[in-house]
Design an enzyme around this catalytic site. Structure first.
Site, PDB file in Angstrom:
ATOM      1  N   THR A 379       0.912  -1.137   0.000  1.00 40.40           N
ATOM      2  CA  THR A 379       0.000   0.000   0.000  1.00 40.40           C
ATOM      3  C   THR A 379       0.945   1.178   0.000  1.00 40.40           C
ATOM      4  O   THR A 379       2.154   1.000   0.108  1.00 40.40           O
ATOM      5  CB  THR A 379      -0.874  -0.086   1.256  1.00 40.40           C
ATOM      6  OG1 THR A 379      -1.751  -1.169   1.093  1.00 40.40           O
ATOM      7  CG2 THR A 379      -1.630   1.175   1.568  1.00 40.40           C
ATOM      8  N   THR A 397      -4.153   2.198  -2.031  1.00 38.36           N
ATOM      9  CA  THR A 397      -3.676   0.840  -2.272  1.00 38.36           C
ATOM     10  C   THR A 397      -4.381   0.128  -3.418  1.00 38.36           C
ATOM     11  O   THR A 397      -5.493   0.487  -3.800  1.00 38.36           O
ATOM     12  CB  THR A 397      -3.858  -0.013  -0.985  1.00 38.36           C
ATOM     13  OG1 THR A 397      -3.200  -1.256  -1.138  1.00 38.36           O
ATOM     14  CG2 THR A 397      -5.315  -0.263  -0.661  1.00 38.36           C
ATOM     15  N   ASN A 399      -4.108  -3.190  -2.779  1.00 38.40           N
ATOM     16  CA  ASN A 399      -4.005  -4.316  -1.859  1.00 38.40           C
ATOM     17  C   ASN A 399      -2.650  -5.000  -2.022  1.00 38.40           C
ATOM     18  O   ASN A 399      -1.689  -4.563  -1.426  1.00 38.40           O
ATOM     19  CB  ASN A 399      -5.170  -5.294  -1.984  1.00 38.40           C
ATOM     20  CG  ASN A 399      -5.317  -6.130  -0.713  1.00 38.40           C
ATOM     21  OD1 ASN A 399      -4.742  -5.781   0.318  1.00 38.40           O
ATOM     22  ND2 ASN A 399      -6.058  -7.207  -0.759  1.00 38.40           N
ATOM     23  N   SER A 451      -7.554  -1.505   6.860  1.00 41.39           N
ATOM     24  CA  SER A 451      -6.745  -1.177   8.042  1.00 41.39           C
ATOM     25  C   SER A 451      -6.016   0.150   7.859  1.00 41.39           C
ATOM     26  O   SER A 451      -5.228   0.549   8.722  1.00 41.39           O
ATOM     27  CB  SER A 451      -5.698  -2.262   8.289  1.00 41.39           C
ATOM     28  OG  SER A 451      -6.312  -3.501   8.502  1.00 41.39           O
ATOM     29  N   GLY A 472      -0.844  -3.650   5.517  1.00 47.97           N
ATOM     30  CA  GLY A 472      -1.973  -4.527   5.804  1.00 47.97           C
ATOM     31  C   GLY A 472      -2.401  -4.380   7.256  1.00 47.97           C
ATOM     32  O   GLY A 472      -2.565  -3.265   7.761  1.00 47.97           O
TER      33      GLY A 472
HETATM   34  O1  DON Z   1      -7.049  -1.753   3.130  1.00 48.56           O
HETATM   35  C1  DON Z   1      -6.288  -2.540   3.682  1.00 48.56           C
HETATM   36  O2  DON Z   1      -6.229  -2.671   4.886  1.00 48.56           O
HETATM   37  C2  DON Z   1      -5.333  -3.378   2.846  1.00 48.56           C
HETATM   38  N1  DON Z   1      -5.865  -3.563   1.522  1.00 48.56           N
HETATM   39  C3  DON Z   1      -4.008  -2.717   2.836  1.00 48.56           C
HETATM   40  C4  DON Z   1      -2.997  -3.498   2.057  1.00 48.56           C
HETATM   41  C5  DON Z   1      -1.613  -3.148   2.392  1.00 48.56           C
HETATM   42  O3  DON Z   1      -1.335  -2.371   3.245  1.00 48.56           O
HETATM   43  C6  DON Z   1      -0.589  -3.866   1.579  1.00 48.56           C
HETATM   44  N2  DON Z   1       0.698  -3.677   2.144  1.00 48.56           N
HETATM   45  N3  DON Z   1       1.157  -4.399   2.939  1.00 48.56           N
END
Ligand code: DON
Length: 568
Positions: A379, A397, A399, A451, A472
């Site tokens: 992200t 992001t 994702n 998140s 994430g």
């Molecule tokens: O919205 C969310 O929480 C996730 N799609 C975020 C993904 C993310 O941070 C990927 N990096 N690690």
């Protein structure tokens, strides 16, 4: 700051960004940790930080610069910068007012609760992550256009043009990006029926130029027709055509109906500071505030940074916050969320009544299937402050790294695989090991729980800190740790951002920690208390701006990535 580089950008660079500033030389400072007098942008790539800073210097405000940075990231940081994804932009204007622009993706109208389950009711491997069905309806273009039309100052065309130029002329990929592109080469080839710009015959190397002509054309349509340039007309036609060919379900109607939503930020006080962050459909703000309130009564600074007591306390708070997340949080347009109760001091002190200073508690059960050492940090977050003190904190992001690796043919942009953020089956962990239930089940038009935790802090009504991160499920815990590093451990922004981190999320029931972050004595004391500890590569990638006494801005671009601060 000794690590900063001080460069005088010549007209040739200015021209390459189509900044019409006459013949004067533009003095821009850039580096990991720099201090500026006026404006500052901190983002995941030097090109996007520069583009944002130049917009500030040109007289744009923080929102103009944020939108320019956002579109530039879609070009120079395709791992996560995007127009095919979504995010949350938190804006605080210098009169102290703040607003959240929620441009989270939505489930398509034809989505359904069990769409990722096979005939036996099991989750079909890869369906919510690797296919056209993994994509939610993209929100980024609507979000950035909404932000600009409500709060921007410069004409939209001027704000988006540097991204178009960057896509057409190309940019030099960093070593890390070359590696990312090479790792994903096979997915790009397998999941696309044509050869996207991200695939080369040979392997990518540091400094190779990435040109994206199709993306430039799409950006031009957005420049010329605004939201219609993406959500209808040729771009929409290309996207829907690709969906039909690839058995996806995003429809014309979904695109037409997509709207960014303005929401009231969540706020709370912590040790005399005021925290402003995002509400559901991100879980990030609720989790961040729960962590701050649950740990507030304890003497963190006395215990010391990454001390046994501090790690134990924070872990136990995280265990409780993530358990709440799994039960209560989802899209507020679809479910009723007891946000006030979840954040109330009484409730949170009640939650911590079972906290034992000597012993780890246990999450109900350890779920199988959690991908070990999940490494994607893709992200991206950017922080902007302008000379007038307006601030923007945006996390956005696709994702996964490069989303689902599917590029819309002839439109040049990557699709998200955000549908995996729904709880596709109650109790089954998603790619971040997060479990959920009905509150976050798939429903047509519903936003999947996030998140992402863009945050802004005030002290005595004045702007103090702007920050956020990818990661994430580790996003809120990373933002939390950087906040306490500044407020409780008195670190400067560079130390606060670069310091080692750890994370616990209730399930799976273990503390993950960055290599070398915690010394072996502390690790063994935590194990004696009953904690399970697992080392992992790295956690998060913060981009922050701290306002120093006197008003100068200090950039904190995480050492963990190619992140860069730029300003003047
Ligand atoms: O919205 C969310 O929480 C996730 N799609 C975020 C993904 C993310 O941070 C990927 N990096 N690690």
């Amino acid at each position: 700051m000794n690590k900063s580089i001080y460069i005088i950008l010549s007209l040739s660079f200015v021209t390459s960004c189509t900044m019409k500033t006459g013949n004067e030389k533009i003095k821009i400072i850039e580096g990991k940790n720099i201090i500026t007098d006026s404006g500052m942008v901190v983002s995941a790539h030097p090109q996007s930080s520069r583009i944002g800073a130049l917009i500030l210097q040109k007289g744009g405000n923080a929102v103009d610069a944020a939108v320019a940075t956002g579109f530039a990231l879609a070009v120079c940081y395709p791992e996560a910068g995007n127009i095919g994804g979504g995010g949350f932009m938190l804006i605080r204007t210098n009169d102290g007012k703040s607003v959240v622009i929620d441009y989270r993706e939505k489930a398509p109208g034809n989505a359904s609760r069990d769409m990722y389950l096979d005939k036996s009711g099991n989750v079909s491997d890869g369906m919510s992550t690797d296919t056209y069905l993994a994509s939610g309806v993209p929100g980024s273009v609507a979000g950035m256009i909404t932000a600009h039309s409500k709060y921007g100052k410069l004409p939209f065309k001027e704000v988006i043009q540097p991204a178009i130029d960057l896509a057409e002329k190309g940019f030099a990929v960093t070593k890390k990006q070359a590696d990312d592109l090479n790792v994903n080469k096979l997915s790009f080839i397998e999941r696309n029926t044509f050869r996207p710009a991200f695939v080369k015959d040979s392997l990518w190397k540091d400094g190779d130029t990435l040109v994206q002509n199709d993306l430039a054309e799409t950006l031009k349509r957005i420049r010329d027709y605004g939201r219609e340039g993406f959500y209808s007309g040729r771009t929409a036609g290309l996207l829907i055509g690709a969906m039909k060919k690839g058995n996806g379900i995003v429809s014309e109607q979904d695109l037409k109906e997509y709207k960014a939503v303005l929401r009231l930020p969540l706020t709370a006080d912590y040790k005399g500071y005021h925290i402003i962050t995002v509400p559901p459909p991100s879980s990030g703000g609720v989790t961040l505030i729960q962590l701050l309130k649950m740990t507030e009564p304890y003497p963190l600074s006395h215990w010391g940074f990454l001390s046994v007591q501090a790690i134990h306390l924070i872990t136990e708070a995280e265990r409780r916050a993530f358990a709440d997340r799994s039960q209560y949080l989802g899209d507020p347009d679809f479910i009723k969320i007891p946000v006030d109760q979840l954040l109330s001091t009484n409730y949170l002190s009640e939650r911590m009544r079972t906290f034992d200073e000597k012993k780890a508690s246990s999450s109900q059960e350890i779920r199988p299937g959690f991908p070990e050492g999940y490494t994607s940090e893709q992200t991206t977050h950017y922080s902007v402050v302008d000379a007038q003190g307006n601030a923007v904190s945006t996390t956005t992001t696709l994702n996964n790294t490069f989303g689902n690796s599917i590029v819309v043919d002839s439109a040049g942009f990557l699709l998200n695989n955000e549908m995996d953020d729904f709880s596709v089956k109650p109790g089954v962990p998603n790619m971040y090991g997060l479990v959920g239930g009905e509150a976050n089940s798939v429903k047509p038009g519903k936003r999947m729980l996030s998140s992402m935790t863009p945050a802004i802090l005030e002290k005595d009504g004045k702007l103090l800190l702007v920050l956020g991160t990818p990661g994430g499920s580790t996003i809120p815990t990373t933002v939390f740790q950087v906040i306490i590093n500044v407020l409780d451990y008195n670190m400067n922004i560079e130390q606060a951002v670069d310091a080692g981190r750890f994370h616990h999320q209730w399930l799976p029931d273990w503390i993950s920690y960055e290599k070398n972050a915690i010394d072996s004595l502390t690790l063994s004391e935590l194990e004696d208390m009953g904690h399970i500890l697992k080392e992992r590569a790295s956690i998060g990638s913060i981009n922050a701006i701290l306002i120093l006494p006197g008003g100068k801005k200090a950039g904190g671009a995480d050492k963990r990535g190619n992140n860069s601060s730029c300003g003047y």
